[in-house]
Design an enzyme around this catalytic site. Structure first.
Site, PDB file in Angstrom:
ATOM      1  N   ASP A   1      -7.349 -15.029  35.785  1.00  0.00           N
ATOM      2  CA  ASP A   1      -6.565 -15.535  34.809  1.00  0.00           C
ATOM      3  C   ASP A   1      -7.272 -16.784  34.202  1.00  0.00           C
ATOM      4  OD1 ASP A   1      -3.128 -16.055  34.935  1.00  0.00           O
ATOM      5  OD2 ASP A   1      -4.331 -17.244  33.648  1.00  0.00           O
TER       6      ASP A   1
ATOM      7  N   ASN B   1       6.205 -11.439  36.113  1.00  0.00           N
ATOM      8  CA  ASN B   1       7.268 -12.058  35.470  1.00  0.00           C
ATOM      9  C   ASN B   1       7.726 -10.762  34.713  1.00  0.00           C
ATOM     10  OD1 ASN B   1       7.084 -14.650  36.468  1.00  0.00           O
ATOM     11  ND2 ASN B   1       5.355 -15.053  34.964  1.00  0.00           N
TER      12      ASN B   1
ATOM     13  N   VAL C   1       2.890 -12.591  28.350  1.00  0.00           N
ATOM     14  CA  VAL C   1       1.777 -11.268  27.787  1.00  0.00           C
ATOM     15  C   VAL C   1       2.745  -9.954  27.984  1.00  0.00           C
ATOM     16  CG1 VAL C   1      -0.079 -10.169  28.099  1.00  0.00           C
ATOM     17  CG2 VAL C   1      -0.223 -12.698  28.242  1.00  0.00           C
TER      18      VAL C   1
ATOM     19  N   HIS D   1       1.831  -7.187  34.386  1.00  0.00           N
ATOM     20  CA  HIS D   1       0.702  -7.376  35.153  1.00  0.00           C
ATOM     21  C   HIS D   1       1.281  -8.068  36.456  1.00  0.00           C
ATOM     22  CE1 HIS D   1       1.852 -10.594  32.317  1.00  0.00           C
ATOM     23  NE2 HIS D   1       1.631 -11.408  33.116  1.00  0.00           N
TER      24      HIS D   1
ATOM     25  N   HIS E   1       0.363 -11.281  39.093  1.00  0.00           N
ATOM     26  CA  HIS E   1      -0.446 -12.177  39.571  1.00  0.00           C
ATOM     27  C   HIS E   1      -0.808 -12.179  40.953  1.00  0.00           C
ATOM     28  CE1 HIS E   1       0.475 -14.695  35.911  1.00  0.00           C
ATOM     29  NE2 HIS E   1       1.562 -13.895  35.682  1.00  0.00           N
TER      30      HIS E   1
HETATM   31  P1  AMP Z   1       3.004 -14.132  32.253  1.00  0.00           P
HETATM   32  O1  AMP Z   1       3.164 -13.142  31.149  1.00  0.00           O
HETATM   33  O2  AMP Z   1       3.703 -15.293  31.870  1.00  0.00           O
HETATM   34  O3  AMP Z   1       3.170 -13.672  33.463  1.00  0.00           O
HETATM   35  O4  AMP Z   1       1.384 -14.789  32.212  1.00  0.00           O
HETATM   36  C1  AMP Z   1       0.511 -14.248  31.471  1.00  0.00           C
HETATM   37  C2  AMP Z   1      -0.870 -14.720  31.947  1.00  0.00           C
HETATM   38  O5  AMP Z   1      -1.815 -14.208  31.459  1.00  0.00           O
HETATM   39  C3  AMP Z   1      -0.990 -16.334  32.025  1.00  0.00           C
HETATM   40  O6  AMP Z   1      -1.055 -17.025  33.363  1.00  0.00           O
HETATM   41  C4  AMP Z   1      -2.059 -16.526  31.316  1.00  0.00           C
HETATM   42  O7  AMP Z   1      -2.884 -17.583  31.468  1.00  0.00           O
HETATM   43  C5  AMP Z   1      -2.931 -15.224  31.320  1.00  0.00           C
HETATM   44  N1  AMP Z   1      -3.856 -14.700  30.036  1.00  0.00           N
HETATM   45  C6  AMP Z   1      -3.550 -14.589  28.840  1.00  0.00           C
HETATM   46  N2  AMP Z   1      -4.455 -14.142  28.154  1.00  0.00           N
HETATM   47  C7  AMP Z   1      -5.433 -14.131  29.013  1.00  0.00           C
HETATM   48  C8  AMP Z   1      -7.051 -13.495  28.910  1.00  0.00           C
HETATM   49  N3  AMP Z   1      -7.432 -13.306  27.784  1.00  0.00           N
HETATM   50  N4  AMP Z   1      -7.477 -13.691  29.940  1.00  0.00           N
HETATM   51  C9  AMP Z   1      -7.017 -13.668  31.255  1.00  0.00           C
HETATM   52  N5  AMP Z   1      -5.747 -14.187  31.124  1.00  0.00           N
HETATM   53  C10 AMP Z   1      -5.130 -14.481  30.308  1.00  0.00           C
END
Ligand code: AMP
Length: 111
Positions: A30, A86, A95, A99, A101
């Site tokens: 991340d 999430n 995003v 995914h 975490h």
């Molecule tokens: P969420 O959709 O809230 O579960 O979290 C999306 C996660 O993606 C966040 O923790 C961001 O820091 C991470 N993120 C977004 N873009 C990138 C990227 N290009 N490379 C790595 N992590 C990313």
């Protein structure tokens, strides 16, 4: 999905710190880590989130789940780890490519 950042990472069009990949799954660090080890484990297939999963994805999601502890072991997280997913606006999803975490080591307690 051409405009999906995680699809672009999975295709190799966008750079990421990839720690694991196979035909179906990829894991990378991340960019805003909340733990000493903070990875995102994703299917290569574009699935928006858990609500978007279909019966046809059963093998894929089982494979992803079985892969998470293998990656955690590879990262030295023998004492354990946390997984967070999430889902949707209500779940704080930012995003829109499913995914998981994977976090371990120093990290804040769950609120
Ligand atoms: P969420 O959709 O809230 O579960 O979290 C999306 C996660 O993606 C966040 O923790 C961001 O820091 C991470 N993120 C977004 N873009 C990138 C990227 N290009 N490379 C790595 N992590 C990313």
């Amino acid at each position: 999905m051409a405009d999906c950042i995680f699809c672009r990472i999975a295709k190799g069009d966008v750079t990421a710190d990839i720690v694991y990949q196979d035909e179906q799954v990829i894991a990378f660090r991340d960019i805003q880590p909340k733990a000493a080890v903070h990875l995102l484990v994703i299917p290569r297939k574009h699935i928006e989130n858990l609500y978007d999963l279909e019966r046809a994805d059963q093998q894929l999601i089982a494979h992803l789940m079985l892969t998470i502890p293998k990656i955690a072991k590879q990262q030295g997280l023998d004492a354990g780890f946390r997984t967070v997913t999430n889902t949707g606006h209500g779940g704080g999803q930012e995003v829109w490519h499913m995914h998981f975490h994977l976090m371990g080591g120093d990290m804040p307690p769950m609120q």
